[in-house]
Each structure stands twice: as C-alpha cells, then as structure tokens.
Motif scaffolding. Structure first.
Motif, short mmCIF file in Angstrom:
data_model
loop_
_atom_site.label_atom_id
_atom_site.label_comp_id
_atom_site.label_asym_id
_atom_site.label_seq_id
_atom_site.Cartn_x
_atom_site.Cartn_y
_atom_site.Cartn_z
N UNK A 58 1.71 -1.85 -7.14
CA UNK A 58 0.87 -1.63 -8.31
C UNK A 58 1.64 -0.85 -9.38
N UNK A 59 2.51 0.06 -8.97
CA UNK A 59 3.34 0.77 -9.93
C UNK A 59 4.31 -0.17 -10.63
N UNK A 82 -4.04 1.18 -13.03
CA UNK A 82 -5.46 0.90 -13.17
C UNK A 82 -5.83 -0.19 -12.16
N UNK A 83 -7.13 -0.44 -11.93
CA UNK A 83 -7.51 -1.46 -10.95
C UNK A 83 -6.90 -2.83 -11.19
N UNK A 84 -6.64 -3.17 -12.43
CA UNK A 84 -6.01 -4.45 -12.74
C UNK A 84 -4.63 -4.57 -12.10
N UNK A 85 -3.87 -3.47 -12.12
CA UNK A 85 -2.54 -3.48 -11.53
C UNK A 85 -2.61 -3.61 -10.01
N UNK A 114 -13.21 -3.67 -8.06
CA UNK A 114 -14.00 -3.50 -9.27
C UNK A 114 -13.08 -3.26 -10.46
N UNK A 115 -13.27 -4.03 -11.51
CA UNK A 115 -12.46 -3.89 -12.71
C UNK A 115 -11.08 -4.49 -12.59
N UNK A 116 -10.87 -5.29 -11.56
CA UNK A 116 -9.54 -5.84 -11.33
C UNK A 116 -9.26 -7.15 -12.03
N UNK A 117 -10.30 -7.91 -12.32
CA UNK A 117 -10.10 -9.21 -12.97
C UNK A 117 -9.58 -10.24 -12.00
N UNK A 118 -9.00 -11.31 -12.53
CA UNK A 118 -8.46 -12.40 -11.73
C UNK A 118 -7.02 -12.67 -12.14
#
Length: 139
Positions: free
Chosen positions: A74-75, A87-90, A111-115
């Motif tokens: 994620x980093x 963030x959750x997207x990462x 939650x808040x991650x998208x696709x």
C-alpha cells in the motif's frame, strides 16, 4: 526441604530483584504484535479449554507478517500516486494487484477503497486499418 527459597527471608520463589522490569512475550519473540493479548483472546473464545504457549506467538507472527506485507504494498501504491499517506484506496490497489493477497482477501470489501480500473476489451473502440488511397490531411 523446608520449602523456603535460597536466602529469602519470607520464603517463596526468588523474584526478579529490585528495580528490574519484566520482559514481555512480544519482546521475547521479537515481534511487534501483542502476544499476550492474542493469547488472552484465544482463551476467551471458549472453543477449547487449553491453548499452548506457542499458539499465540505463531498467530502474532503470522498477523504481523500479513500486516507488514499489505502496508508495504500500500505504501508503494501511495508513492506511485505521489501521496505521502496511505488511504483505503491504496490498500485496495495493493491487495487486488497482488495475486496471493487477492486470493486471501478476494471477497473482502474495503470501505472507501473503490475498484480496480478495468475496461473490458469488447467495449474498447475498434482500430480501423489505414488505407493509403485516402488523401493526406497534412499541408
């Protein structure tokens, strides 16, 4: 054998001595995750009456490895997007782009991650072959 300890005035076991702090199970195992807390949670599950001393250490090590792996990926995703915070997207991008983590967390919704950005090949515009008989637009 009188049951008294060596040189202890009031009997009992010999302690650590004055001013010495105890060493946590996490420190002994070389982990950051709380081994004692995980052991307490395992005992509170009431699935079994006995929990071995190695079980919480092993579980803490596995959880710490998974957390480190996800945070590293994620980093990297945050750095690719020129961000300094994860963030959750990462996290979603990290999990979905890694084959093994996707297999483990494939059915998890963040939650808040998208696709993942994905356009099916059928929906893309068709490439038209260029013909040399058409007049050139270059002037």
């Amino acid at each position: 054998m009188s049951g008294k300890g060596k040189g202890q005035p009031f009997g009992g076991k010999a302690g650590r001595g004055k001013g010495q702090k105890g060493v946590s199970k996490s420190t002994k195992a070389g982990l950051q995750f709380p081994v004692a807390r995980i052991g307490r949670y395992l005992r509170s599950l009431k699935k079994t009456s006995r929990v071995g001393v190695g079980a919480p250490v092993y579980l803490a090590a596995v959880l710490e490895y998974l957390a480190a792996e996800i945070l590293e990926l994620a980093g990297n995703a945050a750095k690719d997007n020129k961000r300094s915070r994860i963030v959750p997207r990462h996290i979603t991008l990290a999990v979905k782009n890694d084959e093994e983590l996707n297999r483990l967390l494939g059915n998890v919704t963040i939650a808040g991650g998208g696709v993942l950005p994905n356009i099916h090949a059928v929906l893309l515009p068709k490439k038209v072959a260029k013909t040399s008989s058409a007049p050139s637009q270059d002037y």
